[in-house]
Design an enzyme around this catalytic site. Structure first.
Site, mmCIF file in Angstrom:
data_model
loop_
_atom_site.group_PDB
_atom_site.id
_atom_site.type_symbol
_atom_site.label_atom_id
_atom_site.label_comp_id
_atom_site.label_asym_id
_atom_site.label_seq_id
_atom_site.Cartn_x
_atom_site.Cartn_y
_atom_site.Cartn_z
ATOM 1 N N GLU A 28 -39.994 -26.126 -45.437
ATOM 2 C CA GLU A 28 -41.329 -26.905 -45.604
ATOM 3 C C GLU A 28 -41.859 -27.896 -44.504
ATOM 4 O O GLU A 28 -42.627 -28.575 -44.798
ATOM 5 C CB GLU A 28 -41.311 -27.572 -46.876
ATOM 6 C CG GLU A 28 -41.191 -26.821 -48.185
ATOM 7 C CD GLU A 28 -40.930 -27.471 -49.381
ATOM 8 O OE1 GLU A 28 -41.926 -27.833 -49.993
ATOM 9 O OE2 GLU A 28 -39.860 -27.794 -49.927
ATOM 10 N N SER A 157 -42.360 -25.751 -53.060
ATOM 11 C CA SER A 157 -43.647 -25.199 -52.499
ATOM 12 C C SER A 157 -43.346 -23.406 -53.043
ATOM 13 O O SER A 157 -44.295 -22.797 -52.234
ATOM 14 C CB SER A 157 -43.702 -25.280 -51.011
ATOM 15 O OG SER A 157 -43.887 -26.696 -50.683
ATOM 16 N N TYR A 223 -51.394 -23.917 -50.578
ATOM 17 C CA TYR A 223 -51.685 -24.531 -49.350
ATOM 18 C C TYR A 223 -52.939 -23.891 -48.635
ATOM 19 O O TYR A 223 -53.473 -24.511 -47.761
ATOM 20 C CB TYR A 223 -50.646 -24.731 -48.543
ATOM 21 C CG TYR A 223 -49.555 -25.399 -49.152
ATOM 22 C CD1 TYR A 223 -49.404 -26.834 -49.155
ATOM 23 C CD2 TYR A 223 -48.212 -24.898 -49.389
ATOM 24 C CE1 TYR A 223 -48.549 -27.565 -49.812
ATOM 25 C CE2 TYR A 223 -47.041 -25.600 -49.915
ATOM 26 C CZ TYR A 223 -47.331 -27.113 -50.125
ATOM 27 O OH TYR A 223 -46.324 -27.719 -50.616
ATOM 28 N N ARG A 262 -44.297 -36.110 -59.167
ATOM 29 C CA ARG A 262 -45.283 -35.164 -59.762
ATOM 30 C C ARG A 262 -44.409 -34.395 -60.864
ATOM 31 O O ARG A 262 -43.319 -33.880 -60.337
ATOM 32 C CB ARG A 262 -45.928 -34.220 -59.018
ATOM 33 C CG ARG A 262 -47.577 -34.034 -59.441
ATOM 34 C CD ARG A 262 -47.798 -32.786 -58.262
ATOM 35 N NE ARG A 262 -47.297 -31.567 -58.294
ATOM 36 C CZ ARG A 262 -46.869 -30.755 -57.389
ATOM 37 N NH1 ARG A 262 -47.148 -31.049 -56.161
ATOM 38 N NH2 ARG A 262 -46.437 -29.701 -57.539
ATOM 39 N N ASP A 264 -44.480 -31.127 -63.238
ATOM 40 C CA ASP A 264 -45.295 -29.667 -63.295
ATOM 41 C C ASP A 264 -44.878 -29.086 -64.881
ATOM 42 O O ASP A 264 -43.759 -29.241 -65.033
ATOM 43 C CB ASP A 264 -44.992 -28.749 -62.157
ATOM 44 C CG ASP A 264 -45.634 -29.336 -61.018
ATOM 45 O OD1 ASP A 264 -46.345 -30.055 -60.751
ATOM 46 O OD2 ASP A 264 -45.006 -28.687 -60.115
ATOM 47 N N GLU A 277 -40.681 -28.322 -63.433
ATOM 48 C CA GLU A 277 -39.951 -29.191 -62.569
ATOM 49 C C GLU A 277 -40.639 -30.673 -62.170
ATOM 50 O O GLU A 277 -41.740 -30.828 -62.468
ATOM 51 C CB GLU A 277 -39.706 -28.451 -61.078
ATOM 52 C CG GLU A 277 -41.181 -28.019 -60.434
ATOM 53 C CD GLU A 277 -41.133 -27.350 -59.139
ATOM 54 O OE1 GLU A 277 -40.073 -26.811 -59.100
ATOM 55 O OE2 GLU A 277 -42.019 -27.065 -58.236
ATOM 56 N N ASN A 279 -41.314 -32.971 -58.786
ATOM 57 C CA ASN A 279 -41.511 -33.111 -57.275
ATOM 58 C C ASN A 279 -41.326 -34.644 -56.955
ATOM 59 O O ASN A 279 -41.974 -35.376 -57.151
ATOM 60 C CB ASN A 279 -42.716 -32.439 -56.598
ATOM 61 C CG ASN A 279 -42.940 -31.031 -57.038
ATOM 62 O OD1 ASN A 279 -42.554 -30.466 -56.190
ATOM 63 N ND2 ASN A 279 -43.336 -30.739 -58.307
ATOM 64 N N GLY A 283 -46.586 -33.163 -51.681
ATOM 65 C CA GLY A 283 -47.710 -33.014 -50.622
ATOM 66 C C GLY A 283 -48.618 -34.099 -50.626
ATOM 67 O O GLY A 283 -49.172 -34.641 -52.015
#
Length: 327
Positions: A28, A157, A223, A262, A264, A277, A279, A283
């Site tokens: 990443e 990602s 992205y 974050r 999800d 998951e 994070n 990003g």
């Protein structure tokens, strides 16, 4: 040493000399460089003495000490930066940093063990099986069924992920995931809408609903795609959204995450949330979700970045407000 913050705003000078740690050598890297540049420019606009540092630099720790950085804004995505490795290294040299500590970072990056923690706590998450041998392919078919999601346990990602709709596709999906990780998992498919909860210093921002015409919210949808939809307000009733925000914060804390990040999750056929998951270093690009959620909460990008940096501050100092209206 990862010092914890309070919600008290700080004087910009209190941050000292800040290294915005980006890049690195994970899969990443390019996204990290984009995120890092955005963070660096925001901090500089806000009067912070911030400098970009590529984590791929030789003798990184020596460089951080030699340049007398007082704290680090970690904006590394993926292995080496989001898995507890750099966090542990910074603790050995006593430089405070943003985000989760070693344990929270390691668990957030390890999808399998994070889910095991959630299951032990009774938090809802899709069923999972490890794909380690050919025999496990048949076990996944019998115990998880199709469709299912096959993914590397330690990537972000959506790298190396495949939706498998029938048995004949499973082996190829396993081999693809093995290119990125030696531990691969298969997870039961969740059919409903996907949401994300951005968290900064204990505050859960308004939820965002994600919609993509692609098979799932993959790397391109995250992205590069122009047809991904980010819906905020998310369309849930206020009571339901609050309940899901509470669940996201509980999941975040259960994984040992802290500072910012974050969570999800998706809704299943019965509109029940299923945690996907955590994070721990999301990003911060123009496609990114945390800045989007912050805007919905009335916080612009520069304010968000400064607040995240403040999570590296000790709460022992009586810090004062300093408004910066020049941004």
């Amino acid at each position: 040493m990862n010092e914890r913050s309070s919600n008290t705003p700080v004087l910009r000078a209190e941050f000292g000399k800040v290294a915005v740690l980006m890049g690195g050598d994970s899969a990443e890297r390019e996204i990290s460089l984009k995120s890092g540049q955005a963070v660096l420019e925001a901090l500089q606009r806000q009067g912070v003495d911030a400098h970009g540092v590529d984590a791929a630099t030789d003798r990184l720790l020596d460089s951080l000490q030699r340049e007398r950085y007082t704290r680090v804004f970690i904006i590394l995505h993926g292995r080496g930066g989001e898995d507890g490795v750099i966090q542990g290294a910074l603790e050995t040299i006593g430089i405070p940093y943003t985000g989760s500590d070693v344990l929270g970072s390691a668990l957030g990056m390890d999808k399998l063990r994070c889910k095991q923690v959630w299951m032990a706590r009774g938090l809802p998450t899709p069923s999972v099986r490890v794909l380690a041998t050919e025999e496990d392919l048949a076990r996944v078919e019998a115990e998880i069924g199709f469709p299912c999601m096959v993914k590397p346990s330690h990537e972000g990602s959506s790298i190396g992920m495949t939706k498998v709709e029938q048995p004949g596709q499973l082996a190829a999906a396993w081999r693809l995931a093995l290119r990125y990780d030696d531990e691969v998992i298969a997870e039961s498919w969740v059919t409903g809408p996907e949401y994300t909860a951005a968290i900064v210093d204990g505050q859960v921002f308004p939820l965002i609903r994600l919609e993509t015409p692609r098979t799932f919210y993959d790397y391109e949808a995250k992205y590069t795609a122009t047809d991904t939809r980010y819906i905020c307000p998310c369309g849930l009733g206020a009571e339901v959204e609050t309940r899901f925000q509470v669940l996201a914060l509980e999941a975040f804390n259960a994984a040992g995450a802290s500072g910012w990040g974050r969570v999800d999750f998706m809704l299943d056929e019965s509109d029940r949330p299923q945690l996907i998951e955590v994070n721990t270093v999301p990003g911060m690009t123009d496609h990114s979700l945390v800045p989007m959620a912050a805007r919905a909460a009335g916080m612009n990008f520069d304010e968000l970045v400064v607040r995240i940096l403040a999570t590296s501050m000790s709460d022992e100092k009586p810090l004062q407000v300093e408004a910066n209206h020049g941004a």
